[in-house]
Motif scaffolding. Structure first.
Motif, PDB file in Angstrom:
ATOM      1  N   VAL A  92       0.861  -1.173   0.000  1.00  0.00           N
ATOM      2  CA  VAL A  92       0.000   0.000   0.000  1.00  0.00           C
ATOM      3  C   VAL A  92       0.904   1.230   0.000  1.00  0.00           C
ATOM      4  CG1 VAL A  92      -1.773   1.314   1.228  1.00  0.00           C
ATOM      5  CG2 VAL A  92      -1.823  -1.204   1.265  1.00  0.00           C
ATOM      6  N   VAL A  93       0.733   2.069  -1.001  1.00  0.00           N
ATOM      7  CA  VAL A  93       1.452   3.338  -1.065  1.00  0.00           C
ATOM      8  C   VAL A  93       0.456   4.440  -0.739  1.00  0.00           C
ATOM      9  CG1 VAL A  93       2.805   4.921  -2.497  1.00  0.00           C
ATOM     10  CG2 VAL A  93       3.019   2.432  -2.819  1.00  0.00           C
ATOM     11  N   PHE A  94       0.742   5.222   0.304  1.00  0.00           N
ATOM     12  CA  PHE A  94      -0.163   6.331   0.631  1.00  0.00           C
ATOM     13  C   PHE A  94       0.540   7.654   0.330  1.00  0.00           C
ATOM     14  CE2 PHE A  94       1.749   4.483   4.383  1.00  0.00           C
ATOM     15  CZ  PHE A  94       2.146   5.522   5.226  1.00  0.00           C
TER      16      PHE A  94
ATOM     17  N   TRP B 206       2.085   7.855 -12.026  1.00  0.00           N
ATOM     18  CA  TRP B 206       3.525   8.001 -11.805  1.00  0.00           C
ATOM     19  C   TRP B 206       4.030   6.918 -10.858  1.00  0.00           C
ATOM     20  CZ3 TRP B 206       6.451   8.510  -7.464  1.00  0.00           C
ATOM     21  CH2 TRP B 206       7.810   8.751  -7.672  1.00  0.00           C
ATOM     22  N   VAL B 207       3.273   6.664  -9.781  1.00  0.00           N
ATOM     23  CA  VAL B 207       3.686   5.633  -8.816  1.00  0.00           C
ATOM     24  C   VAL B 207       3.820   4.280  -9.508  1.00  0.00           C
ATOM     25  CG1 VAL B 207       3.027   4.366  -6.730  1.00  0.00           C
ATOM     26  CG2 VAL B 207       2.672   6.845  -6.843  1.00  0.00           C
ATOM     27  N   ARG B 208       2.830   3.898 -10.276  1.00  0.00           N
ATOM     28  CA  ARG B 208       2.878   2.584 -10.928  1.00  0.00           C
ATOM     29  C   ARG B 208       4.017   2.526 -11.955  1.00  0.00           C
ATOM     30  NH1 ARG B 208      -1.155  -0.286  -9.023  1.00  0.00           N
ATOM     31  NH2 ARG B 208      -3.039   0.766  -8.287  1.00  0.00           N
ATOM     32  N   GLY B 209       4.222   3.608 -12.670  1.00  0.00           N
ATOM     33  CA  GLY B 209       5.328   3.625 -13.621  1.00  0.00           C
ATOM     34  C   GLY B 209       6.675   3.515 -12.937  1.00  0.00           C
ATOM     35  N   SER B 210       6.820   4.164 -11.811  1.00  0.00           N
ATOM     36  CA  SER B 210       8.087   4.097 -11.075  1.00  0.00           C
ATOM     37  C   SER B 210       8.323   2.708 -10.503  1.00  0.00           C
ATOM     38  CB  SER B 210       8.083   5.136  -9.942  1.00  0.00           C
ATOM     39  OG  SER B 210       8.003   6.445 -10.467  1.00  0.00           O
ATOM     40  N   LEU B 211       7.261   2.033 -10.090  1.00  0.00           N
ATOM     41  CA  LEU B 211       7.412   0.659  -9.610  1.00  0.00           C
ATOM     42  C   LEU B 211       7.885  -0.254 -10.735  1.00  0.00           C
ATOM     43  CD1 LEU B 211       4.234   0.365  -7.372  1.00  0.00           C
ATOM     44  CD2 LEU B 211       6.606   0.311  -6.590  1.00  0.00           C
ATOM     45  N   THR B 212       7.359  -0.060 -11.930  1.00  0.00           N
ATOM     46  CA  THR B 212       7.798  -0.850 -13.080  1.00  0.00           C
ATOM     47  C   THR B 212       9.261  -0.575 -13.399  1.00  0.00           C
ATOM     48  OG1 THR B 212       5.566  -0.811 -13.997  1.00  0.00           O
ATOM     49  CG2 THR B 212       7.362  -1.349 -15.509  1.00  0.00           C
ATOM     50  N   ASP B 213       9.684   0.681 -13.220  1.00  0.00           N
ATOM     51  CA  ASP B 213      11.054   1.062 -13.542  1.00  0.00           C
ATOM     52  C   ASP B 213      12.090   0.475 -12.597  1.00  0.00           C
ATOM     53  OD1 ASP B 213      10.139   2.495 -15.678  1.00  0.00           O
ATOM     54  OD2 ASP B 213      10.221   4.452 -14.666  1.00  0.00           O
TER      55      ASP B 213
ATOM     56  N   MET C 176       9.434  -1.639  -1.632  1.00  0.00           N
ATOM     57  CA  MET C 176      10.473  -1.444  -0.627  1.00  0.00           C
ATOM     58  C   MET C 176      11.868  -1.413  -1.247  1.00  0.00           C
ATOM     59  SD  MET C 176       9.261  -0.929   2.359  1.00  0.00           S
ATOM     60  CE  MET C 176       7.656  -0.989   3.172  1.00  0.00           C
ATOM     61  N   ASN C 177      11.917  -1.429  -2.575  1.00  0.00           N
ATOM     62  CA  ASN C 177      13.196  -1.343  -3.262  1.00  0.00           C
ATOM     63  C   ASN C 177      13.764   0.070  -3.112  1.00  0.00           C
ATOM     64  OD1 ASN C 177      14.769  -0.623  -5.929  1.00  0.00           O
ATOM     65  ND2 ASN C 177      14.904  -2.842  -5.672  1.00  0.00           N
ATOM     66  N   ALA C 178      15.069   0.155  -2.897  1.00  0.00           N
ATOM     67  CA  ALA C 178      15.693   1.463  -2.666  1.00  0.00           C
ATOM     68  C   ALA C 178      15.486   2.417  -3.829  1.00  0.00           C
ATOM     69  CB  ALA C 178      17.186   1.276  -2.388  1.00  0.00           C
ATOM     70  N   ARG C 179      15.455   1.878  -5.066  1.00  0.00           N
ATOM     71  CA  ARG C 179      15.263   2.756  -6.223  1.00  0.00           C
ATOM     72  C   ARG C 179      13.898   3.424  -6.198  1.00  0.00           C
ATOM     73  NH1 ARG C 179      17.794  -0.692 -11.337  1.00  0.00           N
ATOM     74  NH2 ARG C 179      19.970  -0.709 -10.597  1.00  0.00           N
ATOM     75  N   PHE C 180      12.864   2.653  -5.886  1.00  0.00           N
ATOM     76  CA  PHE C 180      11.531   3.250  -5.836  1.00  0.00           C
ATOM     77  C   PHE C 180      11.420   4.247  -4.691  1.00  0.00           C
ATOM     78  CE2 PHE C 180       7.269   3.232  -3.900  1.00  0.00           C
ATOM     79  CZ  PHE C 180       6.603   3.929  -4.900  1.00  0.00           C
ATOM     80  N   LEU C 181      11.905   3.878  -3.505  1.00  0.00           N
ATOM     81  CA  LEU C 181      11.798   4.778  -2.364  1.00  0.00           C
ATOM     82  C   LEU C 181      12.566   6.079  -2.615  1.00  0.00           C
ATOM     83  CD1 LEU C 181      12.154   2.222   0.555  1.00  0.00           C
ATOM     84  CD2 LEU C 181      10.068   3.342  -0.234  1.00  0.00           C
ATOM     85  N   THR C 182      13.727   5.974  -3.253  1.00  0.00           N
ATOM     86  CA  THR C 182      14.486   7.180  -3.584  1.00  0.00           C
ATOM     87  C   THR C 182      13.727   8.044  -4.585  1.00  0.00           C
ATOM     88  OG1 THR C 182      16.594   6.070  -3.159  1.00  0.00           O
ATOM     89  CG2 THR C 182      16.655   8.046  -4.531  1.00  0.00           C
ATOM     90  N   ALA C 183      13.136   7.404  -5.596  1.00  0.00           N
ATOM     91  CA  ALA C 183      12.354   8.150  -6.580  1.00  0.00           C
ATOM     92  C   ALA C 183      11.170   8.847  -5.921  1.00  0.00           C
ATOM     93  CB  ALA C 183      11.880   7.219  -7.690  1.00  0.00           C
TER      94      ALA C 183
END
Length: 223
Positions: free
Chosen positions: A45-47, A54-61, A71-78
């Motif tokens: 859950v992303v709040f 944008w959130v879903r695209g960044s998760l795919t990236d 919980m991947n560092a790349r997504f959290l940093t983005a």
């Protein structure tokens, strides 16, 4: 799926979790203060008030297993770059049901405490109340989505005697029927053991994103 973060948390406190389908649910922030990510078993859950596309695209990236993407560092940093927010650590999220009767340790409610744990709680939560015990301090306040969150600290000379466990158990007697929540750094094994011995159960992991940098952020252990 529940409509708000509060609905999701209330269900989790009852032992009802999102489907373990590898999916991600995106919900609005419950307040301007609180944004972040919750990871349950095979569902996140992303709040945030950011664009869900944008959130879903960044998760795919992130180009990693979708079960771990939030919980991947790349997504959290983005997400932090996008929102201009900061984060302390990935926490284990635990909850304990309210208990009847008196707390198992003698407590004295106090106002005006300058204890570092209390100051941290006041910066993160509303309606903070503070109790002192012989060798420890307990703070309760309303945090993410209005849930009751507990923070305790035990003096060095009073440790390894079960006081931490009794303090976090005491919190379950002080909230008038509501569940109590705790965020404990994943590496804080002693704190995790204390909460579990006091009847709290882990429900997932959580990363909170703060709108402002905090000089005390790296001291964020809540047990």
């Amino acid at each position: 799926m529940a409509d708000t973060l509060r609905d999701i948390l209330d269900a989790a406190a009852r032992g009802v979790f999102p489907p373990a389908d590898g999916g991600t649910t995106i919900v609005p922030q419950p307040s301007a203060r609180d944004a972040g990510v919750l990871a349950f078993t095979a569902h996140s859950v992303v709040f945030t008030d950011e664009d869900p596309d944008w959130v879903r695209g960044s998760l795919t990236d992130t180009d990693c297993d979708r079960l771990a993407a939030t919980m991947n560092a790349r997504f959290l940093t983005a997400l932090m770059d996008r929102t201009g927010r900061t984060s302390d650590t990935v926490d284990v999220l635990l909850t304990g049901a309210a208990l009847p009767g008196e707390p198992p340790v003698r407590l004295t409610e106090t106002e005006g405490s300058r204890h570092p744990r209390v100051l941290s709680a006041r910066g993160r939560r509303d309606e903070v109340r503070v109790w002192e015990a012989d060798g420890g301090v307990l703070a309760l306040g309303r945090g993410v989505a209005g849930r009751w969150e507990v923070a305790v600290d035990v003096e060095e000379g009073a440790r390894r005697r079960g006081l931490g466990r009794r303090l976090v158990e005491s919190a379950r007697h002080l909230v008038g029927g509501a569940p109590v929540w705790a965020q404990v750094a994943a590496g804080n094994a002693r704190g995790l053991r204390a909460f579990q011995a006091a009847g709290y159960r882990p429900v997932g992991s959580e990363v909170l994103l703060s709108a402002t940098a905090r000089s005390a952020g790296c001291s964020r252990t809540r047990s």
